[in-house]
Design a protein around this motif. Structure first.
Motif, PDB file in Angstrom:
ATOM      1  N   LEU A 461       0.855  -1.187   0.000  1.00 27.82           N
ATOM      2  CA  LEU A 461       0.000   0.000   0.000  1.00 27.82           C
ATOM      3  C   LEU A 461       0.891   1.238   0.000  1.00 27.82           C
ATOM      4  O   LEU A 461       1.790   1.365   0.846  1.00 27.82           O
ATOM      5  N   ARG A 462       0.634   2.156  -0.943  1.00 27.26           N
ATOM      6  CA  ARG A 462       1.435   3.375  -1.054  1.00 27.26           C
ATOM      7  C   ARG A 462       0.713   4.501  -0.317  1.00 27.26           C
ATOM      8  O   ARG A 462      -0.365   4.938  -0.718  1.00 27.26           O
ATOM      9  N   MET A 463       1.314   4.935   0.794  1.00 25.10           N
ATOM     10  CA  MET A 463       0.626   5.837   1.711  1.00 25.10           C
ATOM     11  C   MET A 463       1.011   7.297   1.508  1.00 25.10           C
ATOM     12  O   MET A 463       0.463   8.179   2.159  1.00 25.10           O
ATOM     13  N   GLY A 464       1.958   7.573   0.616  1.00 29.31           N
ATOM     14  CA  GLY A 464       2.294   8.961   0.299  1.00 29.31           C
ATOM     15  C   GLY A 464       3.427   9.511   1.131  1.00 29.31           C
ATOM     16  O   GLY A 464       4.075   8.807   1.912  1.00 29.31           O
ATOM     17  N   ASN A 465       3.680  10.794   0.975  1.00 30.15           N
ATOM     18  CA  ASN A 465       4.802  11.449   1.629  1.00 30.15           C
ATOM     19  C   ASN A 465       4.438  11.785   3.076  1.00 30.15           C
ATOM     20  O   ASN A 465       3.639  12.680   3.334  1.00 30.15           O
ATOM     21  N   LEU A 466       5.042  11.048   4.027  1.00 22.88           N
ATOM     22  CA  LEU A 466       4.755  11.228   5.450  1.00 22.88           C
ATOM     23  C   LEU A 466       6.005  11.699   6.181  1.00 22.88           C
ATOM     24  O   LEU A 466       6.973  12.134   5.555  1.00 22.88           O
ATOM     25  N   GLN A 467       5.977  11.596   7.486  1.00 29.35           N
ATOM     26  CA  GLN A 467       7.056  12.109   8.322  1.00 29.35           C
ATOM     27  C   GLN A 467       8.416  11.550   7.930  1.00 29.35           C
ATOM     28  O   GLN A 467       9.403  12.268   7.864  1.00 29.35           O
ATOM     29  N   GLU A 468       8.476  10.238   7.652  1.00 32.50           N
ATOM     30  CA  GLU A 468       9.753   9.611   7.328  1.00 32.50           C
ATOM     31  C   GLU A 468      10.141   9.809   5.867  1.00 32.50           C
ATOM     32  O   GLU A 468      11.294   9.629   5.502  1.00 32.50           O
ATOM     33  N   PRO A 573       5.369   5.841  -7.164  1.00 34.23           N
ATOM     34  CA  PRO A 573       5.409   7.038  -8.011  1.00 34.23           C
ATOM     35  C   PRO A 573       6.081   8.213  -7.320  1.00 34.23           C
ATOM     36  O   PRO A 573       6.319   8.200  -6.106  1.00 34.23           O
ATOM     37  N   GLU A 574       6.366   9.223  -8.093  1.00 35.39           N
ATOM     38  CA  GLU A 574       6.894  10.476  -7.543  1.00 35.39           C
ATOM     39  C   GLU A 574       5.856  11.100  -6.613  1.00 35.39           C
ATOM     40  O   GLU A 574       4.660  11.047  -6.877  1.00 35.39           O
ATOM     41  N   PRO A 575       6.291  11.690  -5.504  1.00 32.15           N
ATOM     42  CA  PRO A 575       5.335  12.352  -4.614  1.00 32.15           C
ATOM     43  C   PRO A 575       4.574  13.452  -5.339  1.00 32.15           C
ATOM     44  O   PRO A 575       5.150  14.193  -6.135  1.00 32.15           O
ATOM     45  N   VAL A 576       3.296  13.543  -5.075  1.00 27.88           N
ATOM     46  CA  VAL A 576       2.448  14.558  -5.700  1.00 27.88           C
ATOM     47  C   VAL A 576       2.540  15.846  -4.911  1.00 27.88           C
ATOM     48  O   VAL A 576       2.432  15.849  -3.683  1.00 27.88           O
ATOM     49  N   LYS A 577       2.762  16.942  -5.624  1.00 22.94           N
ATOM     50  CA  LYS A 577       2.770  18.240  -4.958  1.00 22.94           C
ATOM     51  C   LYS A 577       1.337  18.726  -4.788  1.00 22.94           C
ATOM     52  O   LYS A 577       0.541  18.663  -5.716  1.00 22.94           O
ATOM     53  N   GLY A 578       1.033  19.211  -3.615  1.00 21.67           N
ATOM     54  CA  GLY A 578      -0.317  19.694  -3.359  1.00 21.67           C
ATOM     55  C   GLY A 578      -1.232  18.569  -2.937  1.00 21.67           C
ATOM     56  O   GLY A 578      -0.824  17.590  -2.303  1.00 21.67           O
ATOM     57  N   LEU A 579      -2.503  18.682  -3.293  1.00 17.42           N
ATOM     58  CA  LEU A 579      -3.526  17.747  -2.841  1.00 17.42           C
ATOM     59  C   LEU A 579      -3.235  16.333  -3.335  1.00 17.42           C
ATOM     60  O   LEU A 579      -2.948  16.118  -4.523  1.00 17.42           O
ATOM     61  N   ALA A 580      -3.299  15.351  -2.420  1.00 15.72           N
ATOM     62  CA  ALA A 580      -3.040  13.958  -2.797  1.00 15.72           C
ATOM     63  C   ALA A 580      -3.804  13.032  -1.877  1.00 15.72           C
ATOM     64  O   ALA A 580      -4.247  13.409  -0.781  1.00 15.72           O
ATOM     65  N   LEU A 581      -3.973  11.796  -2.332  1.00 14.17           N
ATOM     66  CA  LEU A 581      -4.694  10.770  -1.581  1.00 14.17           C
ATOM     67  C   LEU A 581      -3.882   9.478  -1.647  1.00 14.17           C
ATOM     68  O   LEU A 581      -3.353   9.110  -2.688  1.00 14.17           O
ATOM     69  N   SER A 582      -3.751   8.805  -0.516  1.00 14.86           N
ATOM     70  CA  SER A 582      -3.033   7.524  -0.491  1.00 14.86           C
ATOM     71  C   SER A 582      -3.866   6.431  -1.148  1.00 14.86           C
ATOM     72  O   SER A 582      -5.020   6.651  -1.541  1.00 14.86           O
ATOM     73  N   ALA A 669      -0.553  15.382   6.888  1.00 17.77           N
ATOM     74  CA  ALA A 669      -1.381  14.281   6.406  1.00 17.77           C
ATOM     75  C   ALA A 669      -2.383  13.883   7.484  1.00 17.77           C
ATOM     76  O   ALA A 669      -2.077  13.907   8.677  1.00 17.77           O
ATOM     77  N   VAL A 670      -3.580  13.508   7.071  1.00 15.54           N
ATOM     78  CA  VAL A 670      -4.650  13.176   8.014  1.00 15.54           C
ATOM     79  C   VAL A 670      -5.207  11.799   7.684  1.00 15.54           C
ATOM     80  O   VAL A 670      -5.681  11.565   6.562  1.00 15.54           O
ATOM     81  N   PRO A 671      -5.165  10.837   8.629  1.00 12.85           N
ATOM     82  CA  PRO A 671      -5.748   9.511   8.376  1.00 12.85           C
ATOM     83  C   PRO A 671      -7.266   9.546   8.496  1.00 12.85           C
ATOM     84  O   PRO A 671      -7.818  10.275   9.326  1.00 12.85           O
ATOM     85  N   TYR A 672      -7.949   8.762   7.666  1.00 13.51           N
ATOM     86  CA  TYR A 672      -9.407   8.673   7.696  1.00 13.51           C
ATOM     87  C   TYR A 672      -9.825   7.212   7.710  1.00 13.51           C
ATOM     88  O   TYR A 672      -9.197   6.364   7.072  1.00 13.51           O
TER      89      TYR A 672
END
Length: 1003
Positions: A461-468, A573-582, A669-672
């Motif tokens: 699962l690709r969760m996007g650009n986070l703290q690490e 993939p490359e991190p998305v700048k701006g609005l993104a969804l995991s 980032a906000v988990p839902y």
């Protein structure tokens, strides 16, 4: 305080479901000779890493009197490796003070009230005995390995760290005692100390090892489902390989409970320590008590149980008379129960255990109860400063992961040698990170053809650009239906054992990340009927740069020897700048996590961690269907809009907005967690999509699920329990309902979707009923389910004269409990370390009975009519439990108090029970008396008992391991008994009694 009369005692004894407490004096401590460590060659051990170069050994050589042998020559010894003779390449005597900086790590285990002072006294005395030249680090173990002091030679700093490590009230929570660890992380990151000065390269290297050990201990606890103490020792044994020279770990603890999982852990620690050149010395604080004018004395720390395992607990002013106290077997040996005979007739000295094996197999020393502390500490110093360094060329052989024992033989008479017991034949380069259970799985992954006899699913699962950084979660799940499950009719539990290895490779085939978990599991046999949808899961997160990767995963079923493996390509993939969804993940369930758990876990939601469902299947009787995703907002001012849509066969059956959490309009980032009430959904395949908009940008993610089995439910919205007419929105035909938990949106005709604020929810009513029924059945038949066994009970007794929490240790009592054919007998062993022939009813002061089956009977007996209410989901040890409050009225109570006026009263009581939902076993119980009459001599009474799995005759039984009983009497005085149950062993059922004059030799 006088004892009740015989008629009252017979009354107490005859009450099979009563709880009693008793109150009674003691003796003074004495010195015992040092216990000889077990022979290293005879100890079953586990992996060390095979080395391509010479194998080194530290040899401790003494004569029969314990004096160091200083004239050993190469011709005096020969070495075999895995049974084959090998060539010695060196033998050198090391004598005198160590070179500056020789590393010693002092680790404190879990301690009770008396143990804190004991540990502090012993550690302080140890520092005073050690010569200059050693550098010490201080750590302790609670829920995980924690650092109190990095390596230093400053004695004042060390004493401060020891005081902190042995504080009776250790601060709780993620920030407790966090300064040393924060400073360590800063030092490793910046290369400077808190004042800004550059740290010398050698010290910085040691700091990196300590930081790695802290991180590794948490990973091991998760990977091998192990106790925190064992995970901490294994982490140190692995990571200290990067410290040059001989390393020493001194572990101060209060005994160790063995189960089948712990055996493997002890093996792993021994093997890793042997591979890294780490020697482990253990000091068993269950034996060490108070400091007197004669120095630190060895005493026994505690344990008392009741008149019968099936009888209930008791609180009284004196122990019941008339039950078998073991006096009839005094001076006799029970053949077939050698352990009991040795303990009964020679006290606790020489009682071998896992801690002794741990020390003996790594070349260290075990200080057991009864040891002369001064003498033992002097010997420890001698072992650290006087030894031989030997080396040899290893025998040729395959790197097949099997254990290769090492044996050193000498024709010289009257010498005793201690050395590491052997190593595991792992390939060069595999040092440290690879554990023995991984070896066969790595061999599978190295092959071109992968086995398919064990089916499982794996994915990323690709969760996007986070703290690490660019964060991803690896998931491997194996259905329980594909795994060989074995039923144990002795314990009414099933067991399984699988191992999983997964690794991430880049496009060039290099391993970027490696994960593994060894999974032993217990469960109630009756729960197997509904376990067709359960899975074994490996779940880890990792950070990699954008690119193409391969996931390799393999799983082995140890019971059937079936294996399966897969290779799966995926891209990041490359991190998305701006609005993104995991990625959107279907949720199988959520697991409670500790407050100090990994803060970077991407699937954490509130107090829980989401476990994904890769199969995509949901049973028809599921109440809710949940999906998890992470919102990555644009830091711009435009508000965020969130919608969820459900489709069946490609057609929308509902699309609705969800209120956006207030923290979602930030850059973080906000988990839902979106939960669909599924009662109105018919069997079939569905898609659920999360649609996120901000300004003129919209992003979308989705996943699929299939509802299987059952009949189509009514589409009437009333099935959801919600009245749509009461909350209709005229513009959108949607509503939000703040009266329900979390945030709610509702489609007018079918769907209800919630975003709960917490992922941990109450079990369903039918699950609660099943748990309580299962726990009651096990509690009421607890005594009948036990095997013949023996154990040592040690009771540490303390008083608080002013009732202000200032507990003062009073004495310690040790008893041998023998349970055979559902009957129990006790023999007094020691009082304050002195061997004693006093009968159990001759001990004055408070005693308590019923920590085995009695307290469970008193709560779960139908006649008690206990009122149970589910309270919360919680963590106990490394496992999740369901906590219930309960209350028993006085008219139904069998909780008895016996006061100093010989009167007995039964009182109402309340408390908590902690139930393992998988096994229906009670893992902890608390009890507090209610409405005690004012004129009664006991004014307050409470009890807590902890149960854990203990191996007896190759079966794991849920047994008491610790208990605490307290009362308040007089004006303010508090009395506290802390009980420990140790050294559970099988007690032979075929016996004959032999008289003797001397203790017989061990078979």
């Amino acid at each position: 305080m006088s004892r009740p009369n015989e008629s009252l005692q017979r009354k107490l004894q005859g009450s099979a479901t009563a709880l009693f407490l008793t109150v009674t004096t003691l003796c003074s401590p004495c010195l015992y000779g040092q216990t000889q460590a077990p022979k290293a060659a005879s100890v079953p051990v586990a992996p060390a890493t095979a080395e391509a170069e010479d194998v080194s050994l530290d040899l401790l050589v003494h004569d029969k009197s314990g004096r160091p042998v200083l004239d050993l020559r190469p011709s005096d010894i020969s070495v075999t490796d895995d049974g084959a003779p090998v060539k010695m390449t060196g033998l050198r005597l090391v004598k005198g003070e160590p070179p500056n900086g020789r590393k010693v790590t002092i680790v404190f285990g879990s301690l009770d009230t008396a143990g804190h002072k004991n540990a502090r006294d012993v550690a302080t005395k140890l520092l005073g005995t050690m010569p200059n030249g050693f550098s010490y680090a201080v750590m302790n173990v609670g829920t995980r390995l924690r650092l109190l002091q990095t390596f230093t030679t400053d004695r004042a700093t060390l004493e401060t760290a020891i005081t902190m490590a042995t504080a009776e009230e250790r601060p709780a929570g993620p920030g407790a005692n966090a300064v040393p660890e924060k400073n360590l992380m800063s030092a490793v990151r910046t290369g400077a100390d808190p004042s800004g000065l550059a740290i010398p390269a050698a010290d910085l290297a040691s700091d990196k090892v300590l930081l790695t050990s802290l991180e590794e201990s948490q990973r091991i606890a998760q990977d091998q489902n192990s106790q925190a103490s064992m995970a901490g020792l294994l982490a140190l044994a692995r990571t200290e390989k990067d410290i040059p020279g001989r390393k020493v770990v001194i572990y101060l603890t209060q005994g160790f409970q063995m189960d089948t999982t712990a055996i493997d852990m002890v093996h792993n620690i021994i093997g890793a320590a042997n591979a890294s050149g780490v020697t482990i010395f253990t000091i068993d604080l269950s034996a060490l008590d108070q400091q007197t004018s004669n120095g630190l004395m060895a005493t026994m720390a505690m344990g008392a149980a009741g008149p019968g395992l099936g009888a209930a607990a008791a609180v009284s002013a004196a122990p019941p008379q008339g039950y078998n106290d073991g006096a009839g077997t005094s001076g006799m040996l029970v053949e077939g129960a050698d352990f009991a005979g040795r303990i009964e007739n020679s006290g606790l000295i020489g009682n071998g255990n896992a801690l002794a094996a741990l020390s003996g197999a790594t070349g260290g020393t075990y200080m057991s109860c009864g040891d002369n502390v001064k003498k033992s500490l002097r010997k420890l110093v001698d072992d650290l400063t006087t030894y031989y360094e030997a080396s040899f060329i290893p025998a040729a052989g395959d790197y097949d992961g099997h254990f290769r024992p090492v044996r050193v033989i000498s024709p010289r008479k009257n010498i005793v040698m201690r050395y590491r017991a052997g190593y595991f034949a792992l390939a060069p380069g595999a040092t440290g990170g690879v554990r023995p259970f991984e070896t066969p799985l790595l061999k599978i992954l190295a092959g071109a053809e992968l086995p398919t006899s064990l089916n499982f699913k794996a994915g990323v699962l690709r969760m996007g650009n986070l703290q690490e950084g660019n964060s991803n979660t690896l998931v491997v799940e194996a259905p329980l239906d594909n795994i060989d499950v074995r039923e144990d009719q002795n314990t009414k539990l099933y067991s399984l054992h699988v191992s999983i290895v997964a690794q991430i490779k880049n496009k060039a085939g290099a391993v970027i990340d490696h994960f593994a978990e060894d999974v032993p599991r217990h469960g109630a046999i009756e729960s197997l009927q509904g376990s067709h949808s359960e899975v074994i899961t490996l779940q880890r997160h990792f950070v990699v740069p954008p690119g193409e990767y391969v996931l390799e995963a393999a799983i082995l079923d140890h019971n059937s020897d079936k294996a399966g493996a897969q290779r799966i390509k995926f891209d990041v993939p490359e991190p998305v700048k701006g609005l993104a969804l995991s990625d959107v993940a279907l949720v199988r369930h959520t697991d409670m996590v500790r407050p100090d758990a990994d803060a970077t876990e991407p699937l954490k939601y509130g107090k829980a961690k989401v476990v994904p469902n890769l199969s995509g299947e949901v049973t028809r009787d599921s109440k809710d269907i949940s999906v998890f995703f992470i919102i990555h907002p644009d830091p711009g001012p435009a508000p965020i809009k969130l919608q969820m849509e459900v489709l069946k066969d490609g057609k929308s059956i509902g699309k609705m907005p969800l209120p956006v959490r207030s923290d979602a309009n930030t850059a973080a980032a906000v988990p839902y967690l979106g939960t669909i009430q599924a009662k109105s959904l018919s069997p079939g395949r569905y898609e659920v999509a999360a649609i996120l908009s901000q300004g003129d940008k919209t992003v979308q993610g989705s996943t699929y699920f299939t509802i299987v089995g059952g009949e189509v439910a009514s589409a009437d919205i009333s099935a959801s329990g919600v009245n749509p007419a009461a909350h209709k929105d005229s513009d959108s035909d949607m509503t939000s309902d703040t009266q329900l938990p979390g945030i709610v949106a509702r489609e007018a005709s079918h769907l209800v979707i919630t975003t709960p604020t917490e992922a941990v929810t109450a079990p369903k009513p039918e699950e609660i009923a099943a748990m309580l029924a299962g726990a009651r059945a096990r509690a009421l038949h607890y005594s009948d389910s036990l095997p013949n066994f023996s154990c040592v009970e040690v009771t540490s007794r303390s008083i608080d004269p002013a009732g202000k929490g200032a507990w003062k240790h009073k004495d310690s009592i040790a008893e041998l409990l023998k349970y055979r054919d559902h009957e129990e007998a006790r023999t007094m062993l020691e009082v304050d370390g002195h061997r004693t022939k006093t009968a159990p009813d001759g001990i004055k002061g408070m005693t308590s009975h019923g920590q085995f089956g009695g307290v469970l009977n008193a709560i779960f007996d139908p006649a008690a009519k206990a009122d149970f209410v589910w309270k919360e989901t919680d963590m106990l040890g490394s496992g999740q439990v369901q906590v219930f409050s309960y209350k028993v009225e006085q008219k139904n109570s069998n909780y008895g108090l016996v006061g100093d006026n010989l009167d007995q009263i039964n009182v109402a009581f309340h408390g908590l029970v902690y139930i393992d939902a998988g096994t229906f076993g009670v893992r902890r119980v608390t009890l507090e008396a209610d409405d005690i009459p004012r004129k009664f001599s006991i004014h307050a009474s409470s009890m807590a008992v902890d149960y854990n799995y203990v191996m007896i005759n190759n079966h794991d039984y849920l047994m008491p391991v610790h208990a605490a009983v307290s009362i308040r009497q007089g004006k303010h005085q508090g009395v506290l008994n802390e009980l420990e149950f140790r050294d559970y062993r099988r007690f032979g059922s075929r016996v004959r009694i032999l008289t003797f004059t001397q203790p017989p030799p061990t078979p």
